[in-house]
Design a protein around this motif. Sequence first.
Motif, PDB file in Angstrom:
ATOM      1  N   ASN A 204       0.857  -1.188   0.000  1.00 21.87           N
ATOM      2  CA  ASN A 204       0.000   0.000   0.000  1.00 21.87           C
ATOM      3  C   ASN A 204       0.893   1.239   0.000  1.00 21.87           C
ATOM      4  OD1 ASN A 204       0.870   0.276   2.734  1.00 21.87           O
ATOM      5  ND2 ASN A 204      -0.816  -1.044   3.399  1.00 21.87           N
ATOM      6  N   ARG A 205       0.330   2.385   0.265  1.00 25.01           N
ATOM      7  CA  ARG A 205       1.130   3.618   0.238  1.00 25.01           C
ATOM      8  C   ARG A 205       2.187   3.655   1.331  1.00 25.01           C
ATOM      9  NH1 ARG A 205      -3.270   8.492  -0.898  1.00 25.01           N
ATOM     10  NH2 ARG A 205      -3.995   7.734  -2.961  1.00 25.01           N
ATOM     11  N   GLN A 206       2.013   2.832   2.343  1.00 21.51           N
ATOM     12  CA  GLN A 206       2.885   2.902   3.506  1.00 21.51           C
ATOM     13  C   GLN A 206       3.930   1.796   3.578  1.00 21.51           C
ATOM     14  OE1 GLN A 206       0.698   2.979   7.155  1.00 21.51           O
ATOM     15  NE2 GLN A 206       2.452   3.548   8.414  1.00 21.51           N
ATOM     16  N   PHE A 207       3.670   0.638   2.945  1.00 21.52           N
ATOM     17  CA  PHE A 207       4.544  -0.524   3.136  1.00 21.52           C
ATOM     18  C   PHE A 207       5.024  -1.161   1.838  1.00 21.52           C
ATOM     19  CE2 PHE A 207       2.712  -0.470   7.365  1.00 21.52           C
ATOM     20  CZ  PHE A 207       3.697  -1.006   8.184  1.00 21.52           C
ATOM     21  N   ILE A 208       6.300  -1.568   1.833  1.00 22.22           N
ATOM     22  CA  ILE A 208       6.869  -2.488   0.853  1.00 22.22           C
ATOM     23  C   ILE A 208       7.353  -3.696   1.651  1.00 22.22           C
ATOM     24  CG2 ILE A 208       8.734  -2.919  -0.789  1.00 22.22           C
ATOM     25  CD1 ILE A 208       8.705   0.036  -1.502  1.00 22.22           C
ATOM     26  N   VAL A 209       6.964  -4.883   1.232  1.00 21.50           N
ATOM     27  CA  VAL A 209       7.257  -6.082   2.011  1.00 21.50           C
ATOM     28  C   VAL A 209       8.030  -7.100   1.163  1.00 21.50           C
ATOM     29  CG1 VAL A 209       6.230  -8.028   3.268  1.00 21.50           C
ATOM     30  CG2 VAL A 209       5.211  -5.761   3.442  1.00 21.50           C
ATOM     31  N   ARG A 210       9.007  -7.741   1.768  1.00 23.07           N
ATOM     32  CA  ARG A 210       9.723  -8.823   1.091  1.00 23.07           C
ATOM     33  C   ARG A 210       8.930 -10.113   1.219  1.00 23.07           C
ATOM     34  NH1 ARG A 210      14.536 -10.197   4.022  1.00 23.07           N
ATOM     35  NH2 ARG A 210      13.787 -12.312   4.335  1.00 23.07           N
ATOM     36  N   ARG A 211       8.898 -10.878   0.149  1.00 21.82           N
ATOM     37  CA  ARG A 211       8.095 -12.103   0.103  1.00 21.82           C
ATOM     38  C   ARG A 211       8.398 -13.034   1.284  1.00 21.82           C
ATOM     39  NH1 ARG A 211       5.837 -14.691  -4.343  1.00 21.82           N
ATOM     40  NH2 ARG A 211       7.017 -13.343  -5.755  1.00 21.82           N
ATOM     41  N   ALA A 213       9.372 -12.433   4.153  1.00 18.82           N
ATOM     42  CA  ALA A 213       8.997 -11.915   5.475  1.00 18.82           C
ATOM     43  C   ALA A 213       7.524 -12.144   5.777  1.00 18.82           C
ATOM     44  CB  ALA A 213       9.318 -10.424   5.571  1.00 18.82           C
ATOM     45  N   ILE A 214       6.751 -12.543   4.764  1.00 19.80           N
ATOM     46  CA  ILE A 214       5.310 -12.750   4.954  1.00 19.80           C
ATOM     47  C   ILE A 214       5.074 -14.133   5.562  1.00 19.80           C
ATOM     48  CG2 ILE A 214       3.075 -12.959   3.787  1.00 19.80           C
ATOM     49  CD1 ILE A 214       4.184 -11.042   1.641  1.00 19.80           C
ATOM     50  N   LYS A 215       4.481 -14.149   6.745  1.00 20.00           N
ATOM     51  CA  LYS A 215       4.253 -15.437   7.418  1.00 20.00           C
ATOM     52  C   LYS A 215       2.793 -15.874   7.375  1.00 20.00           C
ATOM     53  CE  LYS A 215       3.541 -13.709  12.154  1.00 20.00           C
ATOM     54  NZ  LYS A 215       3.974 -13.841  13.562  1.00 20.00           N
ATOM     55  N   GLY A 216       1.910 -14.992   6.955  1.00 14.73           N
ATOM     56  CA  GLY A 216       0.499 -15.355   6.874  1.00 14.73           C
ATOM     57  C   GLY A 216      -0.344 -14.215   6.342  1.00 14.73           C
ATOM     58  N   ILE A 217      -1.504 -14.576   5.795  1.00 12.12           N
ATOM     59  CA  ILE A 217      -2.439 -13.587   5.241  1.00 12.12           C
ATOM     60  C   ILE A 217      -3.827 -13.881   5.791  1.00 12.12           C
ATOM     61  CG2 ILE A 217      -3.442 -12.637   3.129  1.00 12.12           C
ATOM     62  CD1 ILE A 217      -0.932 -13.761   1.676  1.00 12.12           C
ATOM     63  N   GLN A 218      -4.497 -12.871   6.288  1.00 14.56           N
ATOM     64  CA  GLN A 218      -5.836 -13.027   6.865  1.00 14.56           C
ATOM     65  C   GLN A 218      -6.874 -12.300   6.011  1.00 14.56           C
ATOM     66  OE1 GLN A 218      -4.002 -11.900  11.101  1.00 14.56           O
ATOM     67  NE2 GLN A 218      -6.208 -12.267  11.205  1.00 14.56           N
ATOM     68  N   LEU A 225      -7.304  -7.638   2.780  1.00 17.18           N
ATOM     69  CA  LEU A 225      -6.450  -8.655   3.382  1.00 17.18           C
ATOM     70  C   LEU A 225      -5.535  -8.003   4.414  1.00 17.18           C
ATOM     71  CD1 LEU A 225      -5.278 -10.455   0.114  1.00 17.18           C
ATOM     72  CD2 LEU A 225      -7.109 -11.215   1.638  1.00 17.18           C
ATOM     73  N   ILE A 226      -5.195  -8.770   5.442  1.00 20.69           N
ATOM     74  CA  ILE A 226      -4.191  -8.328   6.410  1.00 20.69           C
ATOM     75  C   ILE A 226      -2.967  -9.216   6.242  1.00 20.69           C
ATOM     76  CG2 ILE A 226      -3.570  -8.137   8.853  1.00 20.69           C
ATOM     77  CD1 ILE A 226      -6.465  -7.527   9.465  1.00 20.69           C
ATOM     78  N   VAL A 227      -1.802  -8.594   6.072  1.00 21.60           N
ATOM     79  CA  VAL A 227      -0.560  -9.332   5.875  1.00 21.60           C
ATOM     80  C   VAL A 227       0.228  -9.339   7.184  1.00 21.60           C
ATOM     81  CG1 VAL A 227       1.612  -9.424   4.588  1.00 21.60           C
ATOM     82  CG2 VAL A 227      -0.489  -8.683   3.440  1.00 21.60           C
ATOM     83  N   ASN A 228       0.521 -10.538   7.658  1.00 21.72           N
ATOM     84  CA  ASN A 228       1.324 -10.698   8.871  1.00 21.72           C
ATOM     85  C   ASN A 228       2.777 -10.960   8.485  1.00 21.72           C
ATOM     86  OD1 ASN A 228      -0.955 -10.513  10.642  1.00 21.72           O
ATOM     87  ND2 ASN A 228      -1.479 -12.600  10.069  1.00 21.72           N
ATOM     88  N   VAL A 229       3.682 -10.196   9.072  1.00 19.79           N
ATOM     89  CA  VAL A 229       5.089 -10.300   8.722  1.00 19.79           C
ATOM     90  C   VAL A 229       5.929 -10.644   9.943  1.00 19.79           C
ATOM     91  CG1 VAL A 229       4.958  -8.716   6.768  1.00 19.79           C
ATOM     92  CG2 VAL A 229       5.369  -7.806   9.064  1.00 19.79           C
ATOM     93  N   ARG A 236      -0.822  -2.331  11.481  1.00 18.36           N
ATOM     94  CA  ARG A 236      -1.507  -3.319  10.653  1.00 18.36           C
ATOM     95  C   ARG A 236      -1.199  -3.056   9.174  1.00 18.36           C
ATOM     96  NH1 ARG A 236      -7.659  -3.894  12.001  1.00 18.36           N
ATOM     97  NH2 ARG A 236      -6.778  -5.091  13.725  1.00 18.36           N
ATOM     98  N   ILE A 237      -0.829  -4.134   8.460  1.00 21.94           N
ATOM     99  CA  ILE A 237      -0.520  -4.014   7.024  1.00 21.94           C
ATOM    100  C   ILE A 237      -1.721  -4.530   6.247  1.00 21.94           C
ATOM    101  CG2 ILE A 237       1.077  -4.649   5.185  1.00 21.94           C
ATOM    102  CD1 ILE A 237       3.192  -5.180   7.323  1.00 21.94           C
ATOM    103  N   VAL A 238      -2.407  -3.617   5.570  1.00 25.73           N
ATOM    104  CA  VAL A 238      -3.671  -3.946   4.909  1.00 25.73           C
ATOM    105  C   VAL A 238      -3.528  -3.833   3.391  1.00 25.73           C
ATOM    106  CG1 VAL A 238      -6.109  -3.345   4.665  1.00 25.73           C
ATOM    107  CG2 VAL A 238      -4.988  -3.149   6.905  1.00 25.73           C
ATOM    108  N   VAL A 239      -4.009  -4.857   2.694  1.00 26.73           N
ATOM    109  CA  VAL A 239      -4.094  -4.829   1.235  1.00 26.73           C
ATOM    110  C   VAL A 239      -5.526  -4.472   0.863  1.00 26.73           C
ATOM    111  CG1 VAL A 239      -3.750  -6.115  -0.905  1.00 26.73           C
ATOM    112  CG2 VAL A 239      -2.367  -6.659   1.111  1.00 26.73           C
ATOM    113  N   SER A 240      -5.685  -3.468   0.034  1.00 25.14           N
ATOM    114  CA  SER A 240      -7.029  -3.042  -0.344  1.00 25.14           C
ATOM    115  C   SER A 240      -7.741  -4.109  -1.170  1.00 25.14           C
ATOM    116  CB  SER A 240      -6.971  -1.742  -1.157  1.00 25.14           C
ATOM    117  OG  SER A 240      -6.384  -1.972  -2.423  1.00 25.14           O
ATOM    118  N   ARG A 241      -9.045  -4.004  -1.224  1.00 24.12           N
ATOM    119  CA  ARG A 241      -9.846  -4.943  -2.025  1.00 24.12           C
ATOM    120  C   ARG A 241      -9.436  -4.877  -3.494  1.00 24.12           C
ATOM    121  NH1 ARG A 241     -16.504  -4.889  -2.574  1.00 24.12           N
ATOM    122  NH2 ARG A 241     -16.663  -6.615  -4.066  1.00 24.12           N
ATOM    123  N   ALA A 242      -9.165  -3.672  -3.995  1.00 26.32           N
ATOM    124  CA  ALA A 242      -8.804  -3.490  -5.401  1.00 26.32           C
ATOM    125  C   ALA A 242      -7.468  -4.145  -5.736  1.00 26.32           C
ATOM    126  CB  ALA A 242      -8.755  -2.004  -5.737  1.00 26.32           C
TER     127      ALA A 242
END
Length: 253
Positions: A204-211, A213-218, A225-229, A236-242
Amino acid sequence: MKVVIVEDELAASENLAFILKNIEDSIEILAVLDSVKESIAYFSKSNEAELVFMDIHLADGLSFEIFDSIEIEAPIIFTTAYDQYALQAFKLNSIDYLLKPIDEDELALSLEQYKGQFKGKGLYTEQVAGLLNLINKQKTTYKSMYLVNHRDQMIPLKTENIAYLYIETGTVKAVTDKNQTYTMEQNLEDLENDLDPTIFYRINRQFIVRRDAIKGIQQYFNGKLIVNVTPPSHERIVVSRAKSSEFKNWMNQ
């Protein structure tokens, strides 16, 4: 039909095998190979493979390196995450392909094409050379290291050690695998362009994440979606619906 799968991601190979059996129960998976070395060893010996599904990127290199050592007599369907430009080259080289994530209907069509056109035809040297030329042209150099300020000195920070980057009160910070935080001089847009997009994703506008580092997606409300790292983020790291569909496709590559 006897099939060999060359794929270094366990989830991807299991998914492909499941879809194949779902389409045609008589398909027999002879072997699942996860590296160039293992593939060379397998195809150097007599085998009964009638069709090969092959990912481009394997654990120890590009799958095209296999053909430097051996010839595979069975036709090959490549599985790839390359863009449209690359896909056109696959067509020109008369090699079938499947774009990841693999769609069952497209896979079924590829099997029909194999039966009607490619059965009994192997991969020609000039086809491999054409694809290797394409891959080399497509290669882009991405940043492997940044110099960051730490106390009274500057230290090198390898991108492979960055778990994620985020903006906090207008300042970009990098969090490492060891949960160390460094301030970056670059803005998030420049960092997004600097980093390998197969490894890092702008959530999103706030986060860049390395693959890695992602331990789960809710699942979240309204299709988000919420990405757990790891290390855990304080926000909270949120992926928009779009963007959720694009993000899931990226994770499936």
